[in-house]
Design an enzyme around this catalytic site. Structure first.
Site, PDB file in Angstrom:
ATOM      1  N   LYS A 117     102.315  47.322  28.687  1.00 60.42           N
ATOM      2  CA  LYS A 117     102.844  47.873  29.939  1.00 60.42           C
ATOM      3  C   LYS A 117     104.371  47.771  29.991  1.00 60.42           C
ATOM      4  CE  LYS A 117     100.335  45.156  32.637  1.00 60.42           C
ATOM      5  NZ  LYS A 117      99.436  44.427  31.735  1.00 60.42           N
ATOM      6  N   ARG A 134      96.880  45.238  40.833  1.00 62.27           N
ATOM      7  CA  ARG A 134      95.904  44.578  39.972  1.00 62.27           C
ATOM      8  C   ARG A 134      94.588  44.340  40.684  1.00 62.27           C
ATOM      9  NH1 ARG A 134     100.069  42.205  36.424  1.00 62.27           N
ATOM     10  NH2 ARG A 134      99.054  41.028  34.784  1.00 62.27           N
TER      11      ARG A 134
HETATM   12  P1  ATP Z   1     101.669  42.112  29.697  1.00 62.05           P
HETATM   13  O1  ATP Z   1     102.913  42.133  30.489  1.00 62.05           O
HETATM   14  O2  ATP Z   1     101.875  41.754  28.282  1.00 62.05           O
HETATM   15  O3  ATP Z   1     100.870  43.387  29.822  1.00 62.05           O
HETATM   16  P2  ATP Z   1     100.312  40.516  31.652  1.00 62.05           P
HETATM   17  O4  ATP Z   1      99.821  41.736  32.313  1.00 62.05           O
HETATM   18  O5  ATP Z   1      99.348  39.397  31.581  1.00 62.05           O
HETATM   19  O6  ATP Z   1     100.773  40.893  30.199  1.00 62.05           O
HETATM   20  P3  ATP Z   1     102.425  40.137  33.594  1.00 62.05           P
HETATM   21  O7  ATP Z   1     102.191  41.480  34.159  1.00 62.05           O
HETATM   22  O8  ATP Z   1     103.788  39.757  33.245  1.00 62.05           O
HETATM   23  O9  ATP Z   1     101.613  39.896  32.267  1.00 62.05           O
HETATM   24  O10 ATP Z   1     101.787  39.080  34.621  1.00 62.05           O
HETATM   25  C1  ATP Z   1     101.816  37.698  34.356  1.00 62.05           C
HETATM   26  C2  ATP Z   1     101.118  36.945  35.475  1.00 62.05           C
HETATM   27  O11 ATP Z   1     101.822  37.170  36.720  1.00 62.05           O
HETATM   28  C3  ATP Z   1      99.684  37.361  35.775  1.00 62.05           C
HETATM   29  O12 ATP Z   1      98.744  36.724  34.930  1.00 62.05           O
HETATM   30  C4  ATP Z   1      99.538  36.937  37.250  1.00 62.05           C
HETATM   31  O13 ATP Z   1      99.322  35.559  37.379  1.00 62.05           O
HETATM   32  C5  ATP Z   1     100.913  37.245  37.816  1.00 62.05           C
HETATM   33  N1  ATP Z   1     100.969  38.629  38.392  1.00 62.05           N
HETATM   34  C6  ATP Z   1     101.720  39.647  37.937  1.00 62.05           C
HETATM   35  N2  ATP Z   1     101.518  40.764  38.667  1.00 62.05           N
HETATM   36  C7  ATP Z   1     100.601  40.429  39.607  1.00 62.05           C
HETATM   37  C8  ATP Z   1      99.948  41.137  40.644  1.00 62.05           C
HETATM   38  N3  ATP Z   1     100.176  42.446  40.875  1.00 62.05           N
HETATM   39  N4  ATP Z   1      99.045  40.472  41.415  1.00 62.05           N
HETATM   40  C9  ATP Z   1      98.775  39.181  41.214  1.00 62.05           C
HETATM   41  N5  ATP Z   1      99.342  38.453  40.237  1.00 62.05           N
HETATM   42  C10 ATP Z   1     100.250  39.054  39.433  1.00 62.05           C
HETATM   43 MG    MG Z   2     104.502  42.681  31.283  1.00 63.92          MG
END
Ligand code: ATP
Ligand code: MG
Length: 198
Positions: free
Chosen positions: A14, A89
């Site tokens: 992403k 999410r």
């Molecule tokens: P990547 O960025 O590699 O796709 P990812 O989706 O696990 O991996 P991030 O999007 O950076 O990583 O999110 C890291 C953490 O931040 C999540 O596991 C969650 O705990 C929190 N987080 C991020 N976005 C949200 C959201 N929209 N709602 C709730 N928690 C969130």
């Molecule tokens: Mg990310």
């Protein structure tokens, strides 16, 4: 440019694709993960709360996340389009995003879904652990994040399909980062009427 929601499992790329899209079309970019990590780094109260959830592979509660998102959105320049990376999410977040945008006379634009096999995701995240040292990039927490993704986030894919804005890109078919990016750019340009058919 239309707004873009980038959707996919942890490690699906992403952030990488969001950066490419933002650069190419000069769009705003909100990564909720990056916002939360910045809060943690700065030692804010919000960061302290967020850390408890992130380190356990859990989602931050919807109400909190929705407030953070709205204030970020309002801080960006209007009119160029915004990429939402890592938000929504949950179904509740998606409903809130739709309403937040409608209240401002905007809409969700298009949703880009990244499909990547779980063994590839695990490989990438463990490799990233060595490069970036993120606290939640260890095998145990990654497994929890996959579970949370399957139970709370993946069902949203159908929600976006029902909204008629889902565009799916499958690593198993496109196979390279360049292949994915080309296909994504093409879809964005088609959606924005920038593409003249050959
Ligand atoms: P990547 O960025 O590699 O796709 P990812 O989706 O696990 O991996 P991030 O999007 O950076 O990583 O999110 C890291 C953490 O931040 C999540 O596991 C969650 O705990 C929190 N987080 C991020 N976005 C949200 C959201 N929209 N709602 C709730 N928690 C969130
Ligand atoms: Mg990310």
């Amino acid at each position: 440019m239309k707004n873009i929601i980038i959707f996919g499992a942890p490690g699906s790329g992403k952030g990488t694709y969001s950066d490419e899209i933002a650069k190419r079309y000069n769009m705003g970019h909100i990564s909720t993960g990056d916002v939360l990590r910045a809060e943690i780094k700065n030692g804010t109260e919000l960061g302290l709360v967020a850390k408890g959830y992130i380190d356990n592979g859990q989602l931050i509660p919807d109400a909190l996340m929705i407030d953070i998102l709205a204030s970020k959105y309002d801080s960006l320049p209007q009119g160029q389009g915004v990429i939402f990376d890592g938000f929504p999410r949950t179904i509740a977040q998606a409903e809130a995003l739709k309403k937040m945008l409608a209240d401002r006379g905007h809409d969700m634009g298009m949703m880009i879904e990244l499909i990547v096999p779980e063994d590839v995701l695990m490989f990438r995240l463990l490799r990233r652990a060595g490069l970036e040292g993120r606290a939640d990039d260890n095998e145990e927490t990654i497994r929890k994040r996959f579970e949370v993704y399957h139970s709370q986030t993946e069902p949203l894919s159908r929600w976006f399909e029902a909204e008629g804005i889902r565009h799916t890109f499958d690593w198993g078919i496109l196979l390279t980062k360049e292949g994915m990016i080309e296909a994504i750019f093409e879809a964005i340009e088609r959606e924005n009427g920038l593409k003249t058919d050959k």
